[in-house]
Design an enzyme around this catalytic site. Sequence first.
Site, short mmCIF file in Angstrom:
data_model
loop_
_atom_site.label_atom_id
_atom_site.label_comp_id
_atom_site.label_asym_id
_atom_site.label_seq_id
_atom_site.Cartn_x
_atom_site.Cartn_y
_atom_site.Cartn_z
N SER A 63 0.80 -1.24 0.00
CA SER A 63 0.00 0.00 0.00
C SER A 63 0.82 1.28 0.00
O SER A 63 0.26 2.36 -0.18
CB SER A 63 -0.94 0.02 1.20
OG SER A 63 -1.98 -0.91 0.98
N LYS A 66 0.34 3.38 -2.96
CA LYS A 66 -0.86 4.22 -3.13
C LYS A 66 -0.53 5.72 -3.09
O LYS A 66 -1.28 6.55 -3.61
CB LYS A 66 -1.91 3.86 -2.07
CG LYS A 66 -2.42 2.42 -2.21
CD LYS A 66 -3.30 2.00 -1.04
CE LYS A 66 -3.74 0.55 -1.14
NZ LYS A 66 -4.48 0.09 0.06
N TYR A 190 -4.34 -2.52 -9.93
CA TYR A 190 -4.17 -2.41 -8.47
C TYR A 190 -3.21 -3.48 -7.93
O TYR A 190 -2.26 -3.17 -7.21
CB TYR A 190 -5.55 -2.50 -7.80
CG TYR A 190 -5.47 -2.56 -6.30
CD1 TYR A 190 -5.24 -1.41 -5.55
CD2 TYR A 190 -5.59 -3.77 -5.62
CE1 TYR A 190 -5.14 -1.46 -4.16
CE2 TYR A 190 -5.49 -3.82 -4.25
CZ TYR A 190 -5.27 -2.67 -3.53
OH TYR A 190 -5.15 -2.73 -2.15
N TYR A 242 -4.60 3.74 8.14
CA TYR A 242 -5.95 3.17 8.32
C TYR A 242 -6.51 3.53 9.71
O TYR A 242 -6.40 4.68 10.12
CB TYR A 242 -5.92 1.64 8.09
CG TYR A 242 -5.11 1.29 6.89
CD1 TYR A 242 -5.53 1.68 5.62
CD2 TYR A 242 -3.90 0.62 7.00
CE1 TYR A 242 -4.77 1.40 4.50
CE2 TYR A 242 -3.13 0.33 5.88
CZ TYR A 242 -3.57 0.73 4.64
OH TYR A 242 -2.83 0.46 3.54
N VAL A 260 1.31 -3.69 3.84
CA VAL A 260 1.35 -4.98 4.55
C VAL A 260 2.62 -5.80 4.26
O VAL A 260 2.82 -6.85 4.85
CB VAL A 260 0.10 -5.87 4.27
CG1 VAL A 260 -1.12 -5.33 4.96
CG2 VAL A 260 -0.12 -6.09 2.79
#
Length: 307
Positions: A63, A66, A190, A242, A260
Site C-alpha cells: 500500500s 498508493k 491495483y 488506516y 502490509v
Amino acid sequence: MDIQKLIDDVAQALSRYPNDGKVADYIPQLARVDPDHFGIAVADVDGRLFTTGDAEIPFSIQSVSKVFTLTLALGRVGDHLWKRVGREPSGSPFNSIVQLEAEHGIPRNPFINAGAIVIADVLLSGHQPKACIAEILHFLRELTGDFSIAIDPAVARSEQETGFRNRALANYMQSFKNITHPVEHTLGVYFHHCAIAMSCVQLARAGLYLANNGVNPTTGFRVVTRERARRINALMMTCGHYDASGDFAFRVGLPGKSGVGGGILAIVPGQAAIAVWSPRLNKNGNSLFGSLALEMIAEKTGWSTFG
Ligand code: GLN
C-alpha cells in the site's frame, strides 16, 4: 545531528526488543519473506543518504504504492478526483467494506483498498492495463533514477489468486458506477502496483518530492505543485495508517504510509524522507518495528509536523 549514529542506535535498540508481530499471510507469497528483516533509509533534501540494516533489499511495497498512484491520478484529473473518492479517515481496517453501502460506493479516502482501487480505475482511463502498470513503474523509476525497480510477478499472481475481498470491493463499487472499467482490468492494475518491489533506499528517494515542496531535489524537476505536495502529506497523516492513523500521528507526528509488506514511508517536510522495513505487522496491519523505529527517530531528532 548524527543521523547515521541515530539510526544505527535505533536498529540496535530494537534488536533487543521482543517482536510479537505477524507477517501478512492472506497474500500467500508475502508469508514467504524472512520476518526478521529490518532496514532504515533516510534521504534528505540536500542529497545525503543514511542507511542501516537491510536497507538495500527490495520488498513488496504494497500500500505504500498508493502514495504514488494518488500523485499520478491527481496529475491526470486534478480536483475532479474528489468526486469519486473522499478524504476523510475511515476509522476502519484497510480492506473494510462497511462504509461503502451508506456512502453510495464512494470510498472514504485514497489509501484504504476501496479508494486505491478507484484510483487505479482513474489511471486506467484511455489505457490498456499493461500500459497503465508501465506508467506507474516508469514514474517510480524516474523519481529514483533507478531503472532496476520492478514488479514481483509471484506476489502479483498470489494476490490475483486470493484477492477475494478486493474483488468484492471493486464489484460493489462497480454497482454504484464508481468503477468504470472491467473489474478484472482495474484490479489487475491495483494488484500489480501493490506488487512493486523496492528497497528502503529506493522508497526514501522516491518520496523526497513530498519533503521538498513538490520538487524532486535530485533532478530539480517539479513533480507536483507545493500545494499538492502539502495535501498528499495531509492525507498520509490522516489516513496513511488506516484505523491506526490517529495513533501514528500521536506517536510519530509525521505524514506516513504503511504497507502490509512491512514498509512505511514517512515524510519530514523541508527535511527528509524516511523508509523503514520490518515485515512483522501489528493488529492494524502496520509494521510493528517500523512504527517503533519512526517513533524513536522522531523523538530523537525532534522531527514533527506539530512543532
Ligand atoms: N495489496 C494489499 C491488499 O489489497 C494492500 C494492503 C496493504 O498494504 N495495506 O490487501
